[in-house]
Design a protein around this motif. Structure first.
Motif, PDB file in Angstrom:
ATOM      1  N   PHE A  29       3.776  75.910  37.201  1.00 17.24           N
ATOM      2  CA  PHE A  29       5.038  75.581  36.522  1.00 17.24           C
ATOM      3  C   PHE A  29       4.981  75.909  35.032  1.00 17.24           C
ATOM      4  O   PHE A  29       5.845  76.605  34.505  1.00 17.24           O
ATOM      5  N   LEU A  30       3.960  75.438  34.331  1.00 23.73           N
ATOM      6  CA  LEU A  30       3.880  75.617  32.886  1.00 23.73           C
ATOM      7  C   LEU A  30       3.215  76.924  32.476  1.00 23.73           C
ATOM      8  O   LEU A  30       3.411  77.394  31.355  1.00 23.73           O
ATOM      9  N   PHE A  31       2.418  77.518  33.357  1.00 25.00           N
ATOM     10  CA  PHE A  31       1.649  78.708  32.991  1.00 25.00           C
ATOM     11  C   PHE A  31       2.530  79.845  32.450  1.00 25.00           C
ATOM     12  O   PHE A  31       2.237  80.393  31.376  1.00 25.00           O
ATOM     13  N   PRO A  32       3.616  80.245  33.124  1.00 22.54           N
ATOM     14  CA  PRO A  32       4.467  81.314  32.568  1.00 22.54           C
ATOM     15  C   PRO A  32       5.085  80.940  31.230  1.00 22.54           C
ATOM     16  O   PRO A  32       5.254  81.803  30.361  1.00 22.54           O
ATOM     17  N   ILE A  33       5.413  79.662  31.043  1.00 21.73           N
ATOM     18  CA  ILE A  33       6.000  79.221  29.780  1.00 21.73           C
ATOM     19  C   ILE A  33       4.974  79.322  28.657  1.00 21.73           C
ATOM     20  O   ILE A  33       5.270  79.804  27.550  1.00 21.73           O
ATOM     21  N   VAL A  34       3.749  78.893  28.932  1.00 23.25           N
ATOM     22  CA  VAL A  34       2.672  78.981  27.948  1.00 23.25           C
ATOM     23  C   VAL A  34       2.379  80.444  27.611  1.00 23.25           C
ATOM     24  O   VAL A  34       2.220  80.814  26.437  1.00 23.25           O
ATOM     25  N   TYR A  65       8.476  90.337  27.372  1.00 21.71           N
ATOM     26  CA  TYR A  65       7.698  89.526  28.304  1.00 21.71           C
ATOM     27  C   TYR A  65       8.523  88.512  29.082  1.00 21.71           C
ATOM     28  O   TYR A  65       8.039  87.975  30.090  1.00 21.71           O
ATOM     29  N   LEU A  66       9.745  88.217  28.649  1.00 15.90           N
ATOM     30  CA  LEU A  66      10.558  87.215  29.341  1.00 15.90           C
ATOM     31  C   LEU A  66      10.775  87.553  30.814  1.00 15.90           C
ATOM     32  O   LEU A  66      10.497  86.711  31.684  1.00 15.90           O
ATOM     33  N   LEU A 127      12.217  78.641  30.598  1.00 15.84           N
ATOM     34  CA  LEU A 127      11.864  79.948  30.036  1.00 15.84           C
ATOM     35  C   LEU A 127      13.022  80.541  29.244  1.00 15.84           C
ATOM     36  O   LEU A 127      12.843  81.046  28.131  1.00 15.84           O
ATOM     37  N   LEU A 128      14.217  80.469  29.804  1.00 13.12           N
ATOM     38  CA  LEU A 128      15.393  81.020  29.126  1.00 13.12           C
ATOM     39  C   LEU A 128      15.705  80.245  27.849  1.00 13.12           C
ATOM     40  O   LEU A 128      16.063  80.845  26.820  1.00 13.12           O
ATOM     41  N   LEU A 129      15.593  78.933  27.897  1.00 18.27           N
ATOM     42  CA  LEU A 129      15.869  78.120  26.712  1.00 18.27           C
ATOM     43  C   LEU A 129      14.869  78.410  25.596  1.00 18.27           C
ATOM     44  O   LEU A 129      15.245  78.567  24.427  1.00 18.27           O
ATOM     45  N   ILE A 130      13.590  78.483  25.948  1.00 18.12           N
ATOM     46  CA  ILE A 130      12.557  78.759  24.943  1.00 18.12           C
ATOM     47  C   ILE A 130      12.741  80.163  24.365  1.00 18.12           C
ATOM     48  O   ILE A 130      12.642  80.370  23.145  1.00 18.12           O
ATOM     49  N   ALA A 131      13.005  81.133  25.237  1.00 20.08           N
ATOM     50  CA  ALA A 131      13.196  82.507  24.767  1.00 20.08           C
ATOM     51  C   ALA A 131      14.399  82.610  23.824  1.00 20.08           C
ATOM     52  O   ALA A 131      14.341  83.292  22.797  1.00 20.08           O
TER      53      ALA A 131
END
Length: 261
Positions: A29-34, A65-66, A127-131
């Motif tokens: 879950f968190l790995f792609p975000i990190v 990378y997104l 992911l979208l929010l962080i990007a």
């Protein structure tokens, strides 16, 4: 209808259990975000990717990378999560106990796939929010592009889920599940352009990666495709072939308990 209702209840249960497992939450879950955050910061000084010879064009590292992290998240949520989870449940006797209950196999898989859908949607949303707000990545502004995103996502997550179910038969024991499944997933990510620019790979490896459903390129990199443009029909066909193949493999390999147990 009772089978579906049981499956929905099972999906709620599976989702609660998922978020109680710290290692699973981090690595799926968190790995792609990190990784998106790390790559965006690490390559921020390198300038834009895919710039023209005159210096124009290109996209930021975060924008590059997104889509790769979204694709990786789909793979991790479906293939890695389900393959490891089901293999462990087979090894510790959970499947055997469930086989002795009135729970239909269909309800069991509705629960598993439902959990994958819920967690992957939450992951993509983050992911979208962080990007967008942390790295100022411009998101699609037309309904057509979002529609493309939706059907590719749905087809991709279902394909990943059934492939995860089929791969769960590969590990001989629950304890060996992560050691067997994670290298498969990791290698596929590296050759598919998730961590490395796809154009950096040798041509023969690009051709090999094109066979698998994970290969991706950002929008402005369409010229690197074999025909120089996006072929969404080919995307749908490749995903559909893997989906059908995964369904057939899961149908003939899944058992509540192993035949040799």
């Amino acid at each position: 209808m009772n089978t579906i209702a049981l499956g929905i209840d099972r999906a709620r249960y599976e989702t609660r259990i998922y978020f109680r497992q710290g290692d699973t939450v981090f690595f799926t879950f968190l790995f792609p975000i990190v990784m998106l955050s790390i790559f965006s910061v690490a390559f921020s000084a390198a300038g834009k990717f895919g710039t023209n010879p005159d210096g124009s064009g290109g996209i930021s590292p975060a924008a590059f990378y997104l889509p790769g992290m979204i694709a990786a998240g789909i793979l991790l949520s479906g293939v890695q999560n389900l393959a490891v989870d089901i293999a462990i449940e087979r090894g510790d006797g959970t499947l055997k106990r469930l086989g002795g209950t009135p729970l239909p196999v269909v309800s069991y898989f509705i629960g598993k796939i439902g959990q994958v859908l819920v967690t992957s949607l939450m992951q993509i949303g983050l992911l979208l929010l962080i990007a967008r707000f942390a790295f100022n990545v411009e998101l699609p502004t037309t309904g057509e592009k979002w529609l493309t995103f939706v059907w590719v996502y749905l087809l991709g997550i279902m394909t990943s889920a059934v492939l995860g179910i089929a791969l769960s038969r590969v590990p001989r024991t629950g304890k060996s599940a992560t050691a067997v499944i994670i290298p498969i997933v990791l290698i596929l990510q590296f050759i598919s352009g998730v961590y490395l620019q796809f154009s950096m790979l040798p041509e023969w490896l690009q051709n090999v990666a094109s066979i698998f459903p994970l290969k991706f390129l950002p929008e402005s990199f369409a010229r690197i495709e074999q025909n120089g443009t996006w072929d969404l029909g080919w995307v749908a066909l490749v995903l559909a072939i893997w989906l059908v193949g995964g369904l057939v493999a899961a149908r003939f390999t899944f058992r509540w308990i192993r035949k040799d147990s």
